[in-house]
Each structure stands twice: as C-alpha cells, then as structure tokens.
Design a protein around this motif. Structure first.
Motif, PDB file in Angstrom:
ATOM      1  N   VAL A  49      -5.990  -1.403  -5.382  1.00  0.00           N
ATOM      2  CA  VAL A  49      -6.492  -2.736  -5.051  1.00  0.00           C
ATOM      3  C   VAL A  49      -5.497  -3.389  -4.107  1.00  0.00           C
ATOM      4  CG1 VAL A  49      -7.137  -4.998  -5.950  1.00  0.00           C
ATOM      5  CG2 VAL A  49      -7.631  -2.945  -7.290  1.00  0.00           C
ATOM      6  N   ASN A  50      -5.991  -3.921  -2.995  1.00  0.00           N
ATOM      7  CA  ASN A  50      -5.143  -4.593  -2.030  1.00  0.00           C
ATOM      8  C   ASN A  50      -5.531  -6.069  -2.011  1.00  0.00           C
ATOM      9  OD1 ASN A  50      -3.779  -5.552   0.214  1.00  0.00           O
ATOM     10  ND2 ASN A  50      -4.171  -3.743   1.426  1.00  0.00           N
ATOM     11  N   ILE A  51      -4.603  -6.931  -2.384  1.00  0.00           N
ATOM     12  CA  ILE A  51      -4.822  -8.371  -2.391  1.00  0.00           C
ATOM     13  C   ILE A  51      -4.073  -8.962  -1.206  1.00  0.00           C
ATOM     14  CG2 ILE A  51      -4.438 -10.529  -3.649  1.00  0.00           C
ATOM     15  CD1 ILE A  51      -4.497  -8.849  -6.238  1.00  0.00           C
ATOM     16  N   LYS A  52      -4.767  -9.713  -0.375  1.00  0.00           N
ATOM     17  CA  LYS A  52      -4.132 -10.356   0.763  1.00  0.00           C
ATOM     18  C   LYS A  52      -4.167 -11.864   0.565  1.00  0.00           C
ATOM     19  CE  LYS A  52      -5.058  -6.655   3.948  1.00  0.00           C
ATOM     20  NZ  LYS A  52      -5.231  -6.292   5.340  1.00  0.00           N
ATOM     21  N   ASP A  90      -7.005   3.836 -16.361  1.00  0.00           N
ATOM     22  CA  ASP A  90      -5.674   3.948 -16.943  1.00  0.00           C
ATOM     23  C   ASP A  90      -4.728   3.029 -16.175  1.00  0.00           C
ATOM     24  OD1 ASP A  90      -3.157   4.670 -17.867  1.00  0.00           O
ATOM     25  OD2 ASP A  90      -3.467   6.821 -17.588  1.00  0.00           O
ATOM     26  N   PRO A  91      -4.089   2.074 -16.853  1.00  0.00           N
ATOM     27  CA  PRO A  91      -3.186   1.160 -16.143  1.00  0.00           C
ATOM     28  C   PRO A  91      -1.992   1.880 -15.510  1.00  0.00           C
ATOM     29  CG  PRO A  91      -3.022   0.830 -18.511  1.00  0.00           C
ATOM     30  CD  PRO A  91      -4.165   1.779 -18.273  1.00  0.00           C
ATOM     31  N   LYS A  92      -1.650   3.041 -16.016  1.00  0.00           N
ATOM     32  CA  LYS A  92      -0.517   3.792 -15.473  1.00  0.00           C
ATOM     33  C   LYS A  92      -0.816   4.408 -14.111  1.00  0.00           C
ATOM     34  CE  LYS A  92       1.289   4.851 -20.008  1.00  0.00           C
ATOM     35  NZ  LYS A  92       1.410   5.892 -21.033  1.00  0.00           N
ATOM     36  N   THR A  93      -2.104   4.471 -13.778  1.00  0.00           N
ATOM     37  CA  THR A  93      -2.481   5.034 -12.475  1.00  0.00           C
ATOM     38  C   THR A  93      -3.248   4.016 -11.621  1.00  0.00           C
ATOM     39  OG1 THR A  93      -4.532   5.975 -13.363  1.00  0.00           O
ATOM     40  CG2 THR A  93      -2.567   7.382 -13.387  1.00  0.00           C
ATOM     41  N   THR A  94      -3.106   2.746 -11.953  1.00  0.00           N
ATOM     42  CA  THR A  94      -3.765   1.676 -11.213  1.00  0.00           C
ATOM     43  C   THR A  94      -2.745   1.002 -10.299  1.00  0.00           C
ATOM     44  OG1 THR A  94      -5.371   1.309 -12.975  1.00  0.00           O
ATOM     45  CG2 THR A  94      -5.032  -0.500 -11.434  1.00  0.00           C
ATOM     46  N   PHE A  95      -3.016   1.042  -9.009  1.00  0.00           N
ATOM     47  CA  PHE A  95      -2.104   0.466  -8.029  1.00  0.00           C
ATOM     48  C   PHE A  95      -2.637  -0.870  -7.536  1.00  0.00           C
ATOM     49  CE2 PHE A  95      -1.361   4.945  -7.989  1.00  0.00           C
ATOM     50  CZ  PHE A  95       0.011   5.070  -7.842  1.00  0.00           C
ATOM     51  N   VAL A  96      -1.780  -1.892  -7.537  1.00  0.00           N
ATOM     52  CA  VAL A  96      -2.128  -3.204  -6.992  1.00  0.00           C
ATOM     53  C   VAL A  96      -1.066  -3.545  -5.948  1.00  0.00           C
ATOM     54  CG1 VAL A  96      -2.514  -5.643  -7.486  1.00  0.00           C
ATOM     55  CG2 VAL A  96      -3.159  -3.919  -9.182  1.00  0.00           C
ATOM     56  N   VAL A  97      -1.519  -3.795  -4.728  1.00  0.00           N
ATOM     57  CA  VAL A  97      -0.617  -4.142  -3.637  1.00  0.00           C
ATOM     58  C   VAL A  97      -0.948  -5.552  -3.178  1.00  0.00           C
ATOM     59  CG1 VAL A  97       0.097  -3.572  -1.286  1.00  0.00           C
ATOM     60  CG2 VAL A  97      -0.435  -1.745  -2.914  1.00  0.00           C
ATOM     61  N   ILE A  98       0.071  -6.389  -3.065  1.00  0.00           N
ATOM     62  CA  ILE A  98      -0.120  -7.748  -2.574  1.00  0.00           C
ATOM     63  C   ILE A  98       0.523  -7.843  -1.193  1.00  0.00           C
ATOM     64  CG2 ILE A  98       0.372 -10.196  -2.944  1.00  0.00           C
ATOM     65  CD1 ILE A  98       0.516  -9.495  -5.972  1.00  0.00           C
ATOM     66  N   GLU A  99      -0.278  -8.233  -0.225  1.00  0.00           N
ATOM     67  CA  GLU A  99       0.216  -8.410   1.141  1.00  0.00           C
ATOM     68  C   GLU A  99       0.185  -9.888   1.483  1.00  0.00           C
ATOM     69  OE1 GLU A  99      -0.970  -5.666   4.366  1.00  0.00           O
ATOM     70  OE2 GLU A  99      -2.344  -4.862   2.841  1.00  0.00           O
ATOM     71  N   GLU A 100       1.302 -10.384   1.974  1.00  0.00           N
ATOM     72  CA  GLU A 100       1.368 -11.766   2.431  1.00  0.00           C
ATOM     73  C   GLU A 100       1.204 -11.780   3.948  1.00  0.00           C
ATOM     74  OE1 GLU A 100       4.155 -14.436   0.008  1.00  0.00           O
ATOM     75  OE2 GLU A 100       5.128 -12.469  -0.003  1.00  0.00           O
ATOM     76  N   VAL A 101       0.219 -12.520   4.406  1.00  0.00           N
ATOM     77  CA  VAL A 101      -0.119 -12.571   5.824  1.00  0.00           C
ATOM     78  C   VAL A 101       0.292 -13.931   6.371  1.00  0.00           C
ATOM     79  CG1 VAL A 101      -1.996 -12.410   7.506  1.00  0.00           C
ATOM     80  CG2 VAL A 101      -2.075 -11.029   5.403  1.00  0.00           C
ATOM     81  N   ASN A 102       1.013 -13.903   7.467  1.00  0.00           N
ATOM     82  CA  ASN A 102       1.405 -15.145   8.124  1.00  0.00           C
ATOM     83  C   ASN A 102       0.155 -15.904   8.545  1.00  0.00           C
ATOM     84  OD1 ASN A 102       2.114 -16.703  10.765  1.00  0.00           O
ATOM     85  ND2 ASN A 102       4.045 -16.394   9.684  1.00  0.00           N
ATOM     86  N   THR A 103       0.173 -17.223   8.408  1.00  0.00           N
ATOM     87  CA  THR A 103      -1.015 -18.027   8.712  1.00  0.00           C
ATOM     88  C   THR A 103      -1.407 -17.968  10.191  1.00  0.00           C
ATOM     89  OG1 THR A 103       0.342 -20.026   8.915  1.00  0.00           O
ATOM     90  CG2 THR A 103      -0.704 -19.617   6.773  1.00  0.00           C
ATOM     91  N   ASP A 104      -0.477 -17.583  11.071  1.00  0.00           N
ATOM     92  CA  ASP A 104      -0.832 -17.380  12.480  1.00  0.00           C
ATOM     93  C   ASP A 104      -1.697 -16.130  12.654  1.00  0.00           C
ATOM     94  OD1 ASP A 104       0.588 -19.600  13.353  1.00  0.00           O
ATOM     95  OD2 ASP A 104       2.358 -18.444  13.942  1.00  0.00           O
TER      96      ASP A 104
END
Length: 68
Positions: free
Chosen positions: A4-7, A36-50
């Motif tokens: 899961v990729n959260i921006k 399985d939570p042990k194989t669940t990847f969550v990535v949070i990307e912070e994007v500049n407002t520009d």
C-alpha cells in the motif's frame, strides 16, 4: 503480500501520525482480506506541495490563494 502506498503533502505529518497510518492500514488488510501483517508493506510518501496539483494549480498556489 500486499503493498500500500500512501501519499500525503509534506505539511507536518508527525511520526506518530505515520505510525497510526501504518498500523491502521495493516489492520484493515488483516480484517478485510485476511492478510498476514508480517508480509504487508505500507509506504508513506510525502510530496512537496509544489509537486501536487489540483485543477490548474499546485497545492502551494491554492494554499496561498486561500490565505489571502
């Protein structure tokens, strides 16, 4: 193995808020998809407002216009 990729815009998201996003997202995948939570990847990307746009303007421009 879910990924899961959260921006979000880079406007002060705290480490605690990120921790809650990772935990909540993982719990949702466990509950809904029985993953399985042990194989669940969550990535949070912070994007500049520009670099984030809506309509014809960047979020930076929209924020400036809203504060006038």
């Amino acid at each position: 193995m879910p990924y899961v990729n959260i921006k979000v815009t880079d406007e002060g998201v705290t480490s605690e808020q990120k921790r809650q996003l990772i935990k909540g997202t993982t719990e949702l995948l466990v509950k809904v998809l029985n993953k399985d939570p042990k194989t669940t990847f969550v990535v949070i990307e912070e994007v500049n407002t520009d670099n984030w746009g809506l309509g014809y303007q960047s979020v930076s421009e929209l924020r400036k216009a809203a504060n006038r």
